[in-house]
Design a protein around this motif. Structure first.
Motif, PDB file in Angstrom:
ATOM      1  N   ALA A 178      54.383 -27.070  10.536  1.00 37.61           N
ATOM      2  CA  ALA A 178      55.220 -26.249   9.656  1.00 37.61           C
ATOM      3  C   ALA A 178      54.828 -24.785   9.766  1.00 37.61           C
ATOM      4  O   ALA A 178      55.687 -23.882   9.822  1.00 37.61           O
ATOM      5  N   SER A 179      53.522 -24.521   9.810  1.00 36.61           N
ATOM      6  CA  SER A 179      53.035 -23.154   9.956  1.00 36.61           C
ATOM      7  C   SER A 179      53.462 -22.564  11.292  1.00 36.61           C
ATOM      8  O   SER A 179      53.857 -21.396  11.380  1.00 36.61           O
ATOM      9  N   ARG A 180      53.395 -23.370  12.346  1.00 32.53           N
ATOM     10  CA  ARG A 180      53.806 -22.899  13.666  1.00 32.53           C
ATOM     11  C   ARG A 180      55.294 -22.514  13.655  1.00 32.53           C
ATOM     12  O   ARG A 180      55.689 -21.482  14.204  1.00 32.53           O
ATOM     13  N   GLY A 181      56.096 -23.331  13.019  1.00 30.57           N
ATOM     14  CA  GLY A 181      57.529 -23.031  12.941  1.00 30.57           C
ATOM     15  C   GLY A 181      57.811 -21.763  12.165  1.00 30.57           C
ATOM     16  O   GLY A 181      58.661 -20.956  12.555  1.00 30.57           O
ATOM     17  N   ALA A 182      57.079 -21.573  11.062  1.00 31.60           N
ATOM     18  CA  ALA A 182      57.267 -20.373  10.247  1.00 31.60           C
ATOM     19  C   ALA A 182      56.839 -19.123  11.016  1.00 31.60           C
ATOM     20  O   ALA A 182      57.501 -18.073  10.946  1.00 31.60           O
ATOM     21  N   LEU A 183      55.739 -19.220  11.740  1.00 27.49           N
ATOM     22  CA  LEU A 183      55.267 -18.081  12.533  1.00 27.49           C
ATOM     23  C   LEU A 183      56.258 -17.747  13.648  1.00 27.49           C
ATOM     24  O   LEU A 183      56.523 -16.575  13.933  1.00 27.49           O
ATOM     25  N   ARG A 184      56.813 -18.763  14.265  1.00 27.77           N
ATOM     26  CA  ARG A 184      57.798 -18.529  15.324  1.00 27.77           C
ATOM     27  C   ARG A 184      59.027 -17.822  14.761  1.00 27.77           C
ATOM     28  O   ARG A 184      59.534 -16.855  15.361  1.00 27.77           O
ATOM     29  N   GLU A 185      59.502 -18.295  13.622  1.00 22.07           N
ATOM     30  CA  GLU A 185      60.671 -17.676  12.993  1.00 22.07           C
ATOM     31  C   GLU A 185      60.391 -16.214  12.653  1.00 22.07           C
ATOM     32  O   GLU A 185      61.218 -15.327  12.888  1.00 22.07           O
ATOM     33  N   ARG A 186      59.206 -15.945  12.098  1.00 21.56           N
ATOM     34  CA  ARG A 186      58.836 -14.568  11.748  1.00 21.56           C
ATOM     35  C   ARG A 186      58.757 -13.686  12.989  1.00 21.56           C
ATOM     36  O   ARG A 186      59.285 -12.571  13.008  1.00 21.56           O
ATOM     37  N   ASN A 187      58.101 -14.181  14.047  1.00 19.34           N
ATOM     38  CA  ASN A 187      57.918 -13.365  15.241  1.00 19.34           C
ATOM     39  C   ASN A 187      59.235 -13.076  15.950  1.00 19.34           C
ATOM     40  O   ASN A 187      59.433 -11.972  16.473  1.00 19.34           O
ATOM     41  N   PHE A 188      60.130 -14.036  15.977  1.00 18.17           N
ATOM     42  CA  PHE A 188      61.429 -13.793  16.600  1.00 18.17           C
ATOM     43  C   PHE A 188      62.266 -12.832  15.747  1.00 18.17           C
ATOM     44  O   PHE A 188      63.051 -12.039  16.291  1.00 18.17           O
ATOM     45  N   ALA A 189      62.078 -12.873  14.439  1.00 20.72           N
ATOM     46  CA  ALA A 189      62.767 -11.912  13.571  1.00 20.72           C
ATOM     47  C   ALA A 189      62.239 -10.502  13.814  1.00 20.72           C
ATOM     48  O   ALA A 189      63.004  -9.528  13.843  1.00 20.72           O
ATOM     49  N   TRP A 190      60.931 -10.375  13.999  1.00 20.74           N
ATOM     50  CA  TRP A 190      60.346  -9.063  14.295  1.00 20.74           C
ATOM     51  C   TRP A 190      60.831  -8.554  15.651  1.00 20.74           C
ATOM     52  O   TRP A 190      61.096  -7.357  15.818  1.00 20.74           O
ATOM     53  N   ALA A 191      60.950  -9.464  16.630  1.00 18.97           N
ATOM     54  CA  ALA A 191      61.461  -9.060  17.942  1.00 18.97           C
ATOM     55  C   ALA A 191      62.898  -8.540  17.818  1.00 18.97           C
ATOM     56  O   ALA A 191      63.251  -7.519  18.422  1.00 18.97           O
ATOM     57  N   ALA A 192      63.713  -9.239  17.034  1.00 21.87           N
ATOM     58  CA  ALA A 192      65.087  -8.793  16.830  1.00 21.87           C
ATOM     59  C   ALA A 192      65.114  -7.447  16.118  1.00 21.87           C
ATOM     60  O   ALA A 192      65.957  -6.583  16.414  1.00 21.87           O
ATOM     61  N   ARG A 193      64.181  -7.250  15.213  1.00 19.40           N
ATOM     62  CA  ARG A 193      64.129  -5.992  14.463  1.00 19.40           C
ATOM     63  C   ARG A 193      63.795  -4.811  15.371  1.00 19.40           C
ATOM     64  O   ARG A 193      64.435  -3.766  15.293  1.00 19.40           O
ATOM     65  N   VAL A 194      62.792  -4.979  16.234  1.00 20.23           N
ATOM     66  CA  VAL A 194      62.421  -3.859  17.102  1.00 20.23           C
ATOM     67  C   VAL A 194      63.531  -3.575  18.109  1.00 20.23           C
ATOM     68  O   VAL A 194      63.791  -2.414  18.442  1.00 20.23           O
ATOM     69  N   ARG A 195      64.209  -4.630  18.576  1.00 23.45           N
ATOM     70  CA  ARG A 195      65.341  -4.404  19.488  1.00 23.45           C
ATOM     71  C   ARG A 195      66.489  -3.707  18.770  1.00 23.45           C
ATOM     72  O   ARG A 195      67.165  -2.852  19.349  1.00 23.45           O
ATOM     73  N   GLY A 196      66.704  -4.064  17.511  1.00 22.42           N
ATOM     74  CA  GLY A 196      67.822  -3.486  16.767  1.00 22.42           C
ATOM     75  C   GLY A 196      67.568  -2.070  16.277  1.00 22.42           C
ATOM     76  O   GLY A 196      68.484  -1.237  16.271  1.00 22.42           O
ATOM     77  N   GLU A 197      66.320  -1.781  15.879  1.00 25.00           N
ATOM     78  CA  GLU A 197      66.016  -0.491  15.274  1.00 25.00           C
ATOM     79  C   GLU A 197      65.452   0.528  16.254  1.00 25.00           C
ATOM     80  O   GLU A 197      65.526   1.736  16.012  1.00 25.00           O
ATOM     81  N   GLY A 198      64.853   0.055  17.338  1.00 23.33           N
ATOM     82  CA  GLY A 198      64.157   0.947  18.247  1.00 23.33           C
ATOM     83  C   GLY A 198      62.702   1.120  17.832  1.00 23.33           C
ATOM     84  O   GLY A 198      62.302   0.782  16.705  1.00 23.33           O
ATOM     85  N   VAL A 199      61.893   1.647  18.741  1.00 27.16           N
ATOM     86  CA  VAL A 199      60.451   1.719  18.538  1.00 27.16           C
ATOM     87  C   VAL A 199      60.074   2.611  17.361  1.00 27.16           C
ATOM     88  O   VAL A 199      59.239   2.248  16.528  1.00 27.16           O
ATOM     89  N   SER A 200      60.657   3.790  17.261  1.00 32.98           N
ATOM     90  CA  SER A 200      60.256   4.745  16.220  1.00 32.98           C
ATOM     91  C   SER A 200      60.482   4.186  14.818  1.00 32.98           C
ATOM     92  O   SER A 200      59.576   4.206  13.977  1.00 32.98           O
ATOM     93  N   ALA A 201      61.682   3.692  14.566  1.00 28.19           N
ATOM     94  CA  ALA A 201      61.975   3.155  13.230  1.00 28.19           C
ATOM     95  C   ALA A 201      61.142   1.916  12.953  1.00 28.19           C
ATOM     96  O   ALA A 201      60.634   1.728  11.836  1.00 28.19           O
ATOM     97  N   PHE A 202      60.984   1.066  13.956  1.00 30.21           N
ATOM     98  CA  PHE A 202      60.175  -0.142  13.762  1.00 30.21           C
ATOM     99  C   PHE A 202      58.740   0.213  13.419  1.00 30.21           C
ATOM    100  O   PHE A 202      58.147  -0.386  12.509  1.00 30.21           O
ATOM    101  N   MET A 203      58.170   1.188  14.116  1.00 29.37           N
ATOM    102  CA  MET A 203      56.780   1.555  13.870  1.00 29.37           C
ATOM    103  C   MET A 203      56.588   2.215  12.510  1.00 29.37           C
ATOM    104  O   MET A 203      55.522   2.087  11.896  1.00 29.37           O
ATOM    105  N   SER A 204      57.598   2.903  12.023  1.00 31.79           N
ATOM    106  CA  SER A 204      57.513   3.464  10.662  1.00 31.79           C
ATOM    107  C   SER A 204      57.384   2.343   9.644  1.00 31.79           C
ATOM    108  O   SER A 204      56.630   2.452   8.661  1.00 31.79           O
ATOM    109  N   TRP A 205      58.101   1.243   9.889  1.00 34.29           N
ATOM    110  CA  TRP A 205      57.996   0.078   9.010  1.00 34.29           C
ATOM    111  C   TRP A 205      56.657  -0.631   9.235  1.00 34.29           C
ATOM    112  O   TRP A 205      55.978  -1.010   8.280  1.00 34.29           O
ATOM    113  N   TRP A 206      56.273  -0.800  10.491  1.00 36.88           N
ATOM    114  CA  TRP A 206      55.067  -1.539  10.861  1.00 36.88           C
ATOM    115  C   TRP A 206      53.811  -0.919  10.255  1.00 36.88           C
ATOM    116  O   TRP A 206      52.982  -1.599   9.660  1.00 36.88           O
ATOM    117  N   GLU A 207      53.656   0.407  10.399  1.00 36.18           N
ATOM    118  CA  GLU A 207      52.429   1.051   9.931  1.00 36.18           C
ATOM    119  C   GLU A 207      52.363   1.149   8.408  1.00 36.18           C
ATOM    120  O   GLU A 207      51.300   1.466   7.860  1.00 36.18           O
TER     121      GLU A 207
END
Length: 372
Positions: free
Chosen positions: A216-245
């Motif tokens: 269950a934890s593995r599935g949740a981590l996969r879902e989170r990581n793929f969502a983050w990948a979609a976010r960086v692709r959608g927002e671009g590096v600068s906006a993503f890093m503002s959120w990340w930091e």
């Protein structure tokens, strides 16, 4: 010794101090940065210190280790920083000859790291201490799991070496290498000092996850990581890093001075969108061995005489919890230490304290000089 790195095709070339070059593994170029040991810091009796291989975190580069590595080199310790796929000078998915998305796979990068540790051993004459921070700790841990598997199977030491298209020169650094031949000879010559399939003398994990606790934890981590990948692709590096930091994990980094924060952000912004996204999808925590398997492996390494250390900053509640659980589950086989006045990135926030800890580990892995 660290002034020589291997370029594509097996040619050993001289390097300016601190310059980044490349290490090739199955067609993938990984960036490498090396710091020579200072002659003034050489140990008595001519004993070579164990070198250190450093692996950075997500969205970072080899330069994140500059302060710690420079300090260690002045004490006679050679340091080599290994850059992960798509980071720093390593090849990116937009470069023509990169083998593709598979180069970002956690297992592939772990195998490349094992090959690099063997290459460092060939040129430095000692098994290195392997140090991984955050994502780099994840890759280092996965490398240790692969090595431990080989250890159980009898130690196929040359399995990794011979897959690399580049290695450090074992002795004569002025000639071209017959990589397969040189590695095969070194396997025989170094058998007595190599710990079966494990090409490092100690493992240090800094603020690193230990893998999913269950399916269950593995599935949740996969879902989170793929969502983050979609976010960086959608927002671009600068906006993503503002959120990340701004994540709570990095709250303590707000205490850094302006110059440090600017360099940190500049390093994050130097990344490209697709490399970051692929790092989440192909090398995220969901791709790791399970937590139970990781802890068993760490205990096995410790039982074989390979010291394992886990470090977390006292201000990092998430990874202090990982540290406490590991201490209990390993029954103190793993050395666990919380570093005061530090958050998630100890080597950035407390470089002197972090360097002192690594010096102790190196000392424990370095033979004492023979009595006169």
């Amino acid at each position: 010794m660290a002034n020589e790195v291997l370029k594509k095709g097996g040619e050993v070339t001289s390097e300016v101090w601190g310059e980044t070059r490349g290490f090739d593994f199955e067609g993938m170029r990984f960036g490498v940065k090396a710091w020579r040991a200072s002659a003034s810091g050489a140990r008595k009796g001519g004993v070579l210190s164990a070198p250190i291989v450093l692996v950075h975190g997500f969205a970072q580069q080899a330069s994140t280790w500059d302060k710690v590595a420079l300090s260690l080199s002045r004490t006679g310790v050679e340091c080599f920083a290994f850059e992960l796929a798509g980071h720093g000078k390593s090849a990116r998915p937009t470069v023509g000859d990169v083998p593709g998305r598979e180069a970002f796979d956690l297992d592939f990068q772990a195998q490349a790291l094992l090959a690099f540790c063997e290459a460092v051993t060939h040129v430095a004459g000692r098994l290195p201490v392997l140090v991984g921070y955050s994502m780099g700790g994840r890759v280092a841990l996965q490398a240790a799991c692969l090595a431990a598997d080989d250890l159980r199977d009898g130690g196929e030491l040359n399995r990794i070496s011979l897959r690399s298209s580049a290695a450090f020169a074992p002795c004569d650094r002025a000639r071209r290498l017959d990589v397969a031949g040189a590695c095969q000879q070194d396997v025989t010559a170094n058998a007595a000092r190599m710990s079966a399939a494990v090409p490092f003398s100690a493992l240090v994990l800094e603020s690193a996850g230990l893998g999913p606790a269950d399916a269950a934890s593995r599935g949740a981590l996969r879902e989170r990581n793929f969502a983050w990948a979609a976010r960086v692709r959608g927002e671009g590096v600068s906006a993503f890093m503002s959120w990340w930091e701004a994540l709570p994990l990095f709250e303590s980094q707000r205490n850094l001075d302006d110059d440090q924060r600017e360099r940190l952000r500049a390093g994050r912004l130097a990344n490209d969108t697709e490399s970051l996204a692929l790092s989440f999808e192909r090398a995220g925590a969901h791709a790791m061995s399970s937590q139970g398997e990781s802890i068993r492996m760490l205990c096995e390494l410790a039982a074989k005489g390979i010291p394992v250390s886990y470090l977390a900053g006292e201000l990092d509640a998430k990874y202090c919890k990982v540290l406490a659980d590991l201490r209990a589950d390993s029954h103190d086989a793993v050395s666990c230490q919380a570093v005061p006045c530090a958050g998630h990135n100890i080597h950035l926030e407390r470089p002197e304290a972090f360097g002192a800890i690594l010096e102790e580990v190196v000392e424990s892995c370095t033979p004492k000089p023979a009595a006169p």
